[in-house]
Write a protein that holds these residues in place. Structure first.
Motif, PDB file in Angstrom:
ATOM      1  N   UNK A 184       0.810  -1.203   0.000  1.00  0.00           N
ATOM      2  CA  UNK A 184       0.000   0.000   0.000  1.00  0.00           C
ATOM      3  C   UNK A 184       0.849   1.262   0.000  1.00  0.00           C
ATOM      4  N   UNK A 185       0.186   2.425   0.035  1.00  0.00           N
ATOM      5  CA  UNK A 185       0.919   3.696   0.051  1.00  0.00           C
ATOM      6  C   UNK A 185       1.734   3.859   1.326  1.00  0.00           C
ATOM      7  N   UNK A 186       2.865   4.514   1.201  1.00  0.00           N
ATOM      8  CA  UNK A 186       3.764   4.675   2.342  1.00  0.00           C
ATOM      9  C   UNK A 186       3.517   5.982   3.103  1.00  0.00           C
ATOM     10  N   UNK A 187       2.512   6.736   2.665  1.00  0.00           N
ATOM     11  CA  UNK A 187       2.248   8.038   3.284  1.00  0.00           C
ATOM     12  C   UNK A 187       0.744   8.296   3.273  1.00  0.00           C
ATOM     13  N   UNK A 188       0.330   9.535   3.478  1.00  0.00           N
ATOM     14  CA  UNK A 188      -1.086   9.930   3.532  1.00  0.00           C
ATOM     15  C   UNK A 188      -1.821   9.212   4.652  1.00  0.00           C
ATOM     16  N   UNK A 189      -1.155   9.063   5.777  1.00  0.00           N
ATOM     17  CA  UNK A 189      -1.828   8.499   6.939  1.00  0.00           C
ATOM     18  C   UNK A 189      -1.926   6.987   6.958  1.00  0.00           C
ATOM     19  N   UNK A 190      -1.311   6.325   5.997  1.00  0.00           N
ATOM     20  CA  UNK A 190      -1.383   4.859   5.944  1.00  0.00           C
ATOM     21  C   UNK A 190      -0.251   4.285   6.795  1.00  0.00           C
ATOM     22  N   UNK A 191      -0.550   3.996   8.054  1.00  0.00           N
ATOM     23  CA  UNK A 191       0.509   3.575   8.967  1.00  0.00           C
ATOM     24  C   UNK A 191       0.691   2.062   9.024  1.00  0.00           C
TER      25      UNK A 191
END
Length: 203
Positions: A126-133
């Protein structure tokens, strides 16, 4: 003529030839001996069973089956068309191969245990940023909603990886050492060192 032999993976090394460096795998192939001949009339198909490696212990059934042939740890079968030319006790060695031949090598791949989708199927994650922890190595969606309302069979997910029968085709034979029963093939073959391999002529 029997088109294959049983062997054991020794390891990988480098050879420096005129054209440059070649990475090869060393395989201890044979000597093997024909332990049984299977025919269309008796068994429903034509094949030869060959034995490889010395067994320390055999049970009664194995002793009876291998009587007057030898004590073999591994027994494997190879297809054969002209079955009349094979004989029980016949010796098979690496002299059936020569430099430049193409072979198919079958072995059991290294077991990796339970692996996630990034390692097992090369998912991007998944994405490594934009709140995706906590989504970095997650599989993401595994299907639609109401329609079809289920997960399709064969969907790539996390699970057991490796420890499967794998065949690598058309590997080039670089060199054959009759004295040491060694065959050097270009590239990698399945499994770990000392793993059992079946080496067949390609085609």
């Amino acid at each position: 003529m029997i088109q294959g032999i049983v062997g054991r993976k020794i390891g990988m090394t480098q050879l420096f030839q005129d054209g440059g460096e070649v990475v090869v795998t060393a395989i201890e192939a044979g000597p093997c001996f024909v332990t049984q001949i299977k025919t269309e009339a008796k068994d429903g198909y034509d094949a030869v069973q060959v034995g490889f490696g010395e067994a320390k212990r055999l049970n009664s059934a194995q002793k009876g089956h291998l009587k007057d042939v030898g004590r073999f740890k591994y027994l494997r079968e190879f297809d054969m068309e002209d079955i009349e030319s094979a004989q029980v006790g016949q010796k098979l060695d690496v002299d059936m191969f020569k430099s430049g031949d193409l072979v198919d090598v079958t072995g059991t791949s290294k077991g990796k245990g339970f692996a996630g989708v990034v390692k097992r199927h090369h998912f991007a994650g998944g994405p490594k940023t934009h709140g995706q922890s906590d989504r970095h190595r997650a599989p993401g969606s595994i299907g639609a909603g109401t329609n079809p309302g289920r997960v399709f069979k064969g969907t790539r997910m996390a699970g057991h990886m490796g420890n499967r029968r794998v065949t690598v085709r058309n590997l080039k034979v670089i060199d054959v050492d009759l004295a040491r029963h060694l065959i050097l093939v270009e590239g990698a073959v399945p499994g770990s060192n000392k793993g059992l391999l079946l080496i067949k002529k390609a085609g």
